[in-house]
Design an enzyme around this catalytic site. Structure first.
Site, PDB file in Angstrom:
ATOM      1  N   ASN A 168      -5.696   2.810 -11.559  1.00  0.00           N
ATOM      2  CA  ASN A 168      -4.647   3.816 -11.754  1.00  0.00           C
ATOM      3  C   ASN A 168      -3.859   3.350 -12.976  1.00  0.00           C
ATOM      4  OD1 ASN A 168      -2.646   5.679 -11.603  1.00  0.00           O
ATOM      5  ND2 ASN A 168      -2.114   5.258  -9.465  1.00  0.00           N
ATOM      6  N   GLU A 199      -5.038   6.308  -1.450  1.00  0.00           N
ATOM      7  CA  GLU A 199      -5.723   7.064  -2.498  1.00  0.00           C
ATOM      8  C   GLU A 199      -6.890   6.274  -3.085  1.00  0.00           C
ATOM      9  OE1 GLU A 199      -1.790   7.281  -3.628  1.00  0.00           O
ATOM     10  OE2 GLU A 199      -1.792   9.432  -4.046  1.00  0.00           O
TER      11      GLU A 199
END
Ligand code: ADP
Length: 398
Positions: A8, A384
């Site tokens: 990320n 996630e």
């Protein structure tokens, strides 16, 4: 054993999680912060509660990824970098191009570049991450997972705005939503907890973090969601206003003698929400503490937040003709029993009851509504990275 790294990448930070495949055990996770400064910080958690932290100048993302890969070897987390068979990248905006996670090729990169305007702060940072990993791990499969992809199933009456039709056709003006990876993950977990196929359920998933959004998940598909063209709208957030009348932009430009629209948008994005209303803090913990001491503006900020959540749940109840389950996730959803209890109390007229003891717990999965409740209410920590890892694995096995 194959390993999958999930990335990320932000403008000045890079978060990662390294999974073993197919077990999906987490081998290491960490964060590189303050990239571009002289005192960048790299933190890696690995093994049995081991932690590595160092501070040094990291001038850009290439140096950051290079250092991360070297450290994975040095700390014996991997023996050889070739063990990392795939990299999964989280990308904020996928526009209408991406309806699911896909392997990266030149065409995919070009499309992400084409829609940079939809996420001007995030997509460029995501692209840098993708390119650097491609260079440093050329043999690994590279996959992109989009925060918007899950919401591509919204029917047009839920994604269209009543603006001139050309705005949509020519410029892509519509609701895209966000937090899709989280909404998808918790809806799948909710179905597991309820012991029913997700295809048979009407769920409302409340992702309540610093950024917050609520999604109606009907039969496993995103049906409506509170964030819009950008993540500014929907419910009140840490520093974002949520829904407001756009006319106030012109009005406040005049009143504050501000020359550019972006200054007002900055205030709506960074100086509103919990921070702007309470004047205390952007963090729910501080606002809850101030409200407990009768700070009126803190009380008001919390009231507005609860009310926004209830309004969206009500809307989705009507749109889906009922709700089987409600999920609370992310920082506030997982950790604030007060928030969950307040919302369940508001829904008591529908037959929602509370399991008071279960509801006091934080950060673990659990059913927080009573056994006799008409709607099953759940606390589900989001993951996630795990969801992205599942997508990467599926593409590897294709
Ligand atoms: P992000 O959107 O940055 O990923 P998180 O999901 O980590 O955010 O959520 C951060 C928010 O969670 C913080 O603003 C804080 O208000 C809230 N939070 C964290 N722990 C608690 C807690 N124990 N009680 C209430 N709120 C909490």
């Amino acid at each position: 054993m194959r390993k999958i790294i999930v990335i990320n990448s932000g403008s000045s930070s890079l978060k990662f999680k390294l999974f073993e495949s197919p077990s999906k055990n987490v081998l290491a996770s960490g964060l590189i912060e303050r990239i571009g400064l002289d005192d960048s910080i790299i933190t890696i958690k690995y093994g049995d509660k081991k932690k590595h932290r160092e501070v040094q100048a990291i001038k850009d993302h290439t140096v950051a990824v290079d250092l991360l890969l070297q450290l994975l070897k040095k700390l014996d987390i991997v023996t050889d970098l070739n063990e990392i068979s795939a990299v999964g990248h989280r990308v904020v905006a996928g526009g209408e191009y991406f309806k699911k996670s896909v392997p990266v090729d030149g065409n995919v990169i070009k499309k992400i570049e084409d829609i940079i305007e939809l996420a001007p702060l995030h997509n460029p940072a995501n692209l840098v991450g993708i390119k650097v990993f491609k260079k440093l791990l050329p043999n690994a499969l590279s996959v992109v997972a989009f925060d918007t992809a899950f919401h591509q199933t919204l029917p047009e009456e839920n994604f269209m705005y009543s603006t001139p039709y050309d705005w949509y056709k020519e410029y892509g003006v519509r609701r895209y939503g966000a937090h899709g990876i989280s909404h998808r993950y918790v809806s799948l977990r909710a179905a597991e907890l309820m012991g029913k196929p997700v295809e048979d359920l009407k769920l409302v998933t409340c992702h309540l973090g610093a950024g917050a959004s609520i999604t109606a998940v009907k039969n496993g598909k995103s049906f409506d969601t509170s964030m819009g063209f950008t993540p500014l709208t929907g419910i009140q957030m840490a520093t974002r206003s949520g829904d407001v009348d756009v006319s106030l932009v012109a009005y406040m430009m005049k009143k504050l003698k501000v020359k550019s629209v972006s200054e007002i948008l900055y205030m709506l994005n960074k100086e509103s929400g919990f921070l702007g209303v309470s004047g205390v803090s952007l963090d729910m913990r501080d606002v809850e503490a101030a409200a407990a001491k009768n700070n009126k503006r803190a009380e008001l900020a919390i009231k507005l937040f609860y009310n926004d959540i209830v309004k969206y749940i009500g809307q989705y109840y009507m749109e889906m003709k009922g709700i089987d389950g409600i999920v609370f996730t992310a920082g506030i959803g997982e950790n604030s029993p007060e928030t969950r209890e307040a919302i369940m109390n508001e829904l008591s007229f529908l037959g929602v009851t509370i399991d008071k003891e279960e509801n006091t717990k934080r950060g673990t999965e659990g059913i927080v509504s009573g056994k006799d409740s008409s709607i099953t209410v759940m606390r589900i920590p989001t993951d996630e990275e795990y969801m992205i890892c599942c997508d990467v694995e599926a593409l590897m096995n294709k």
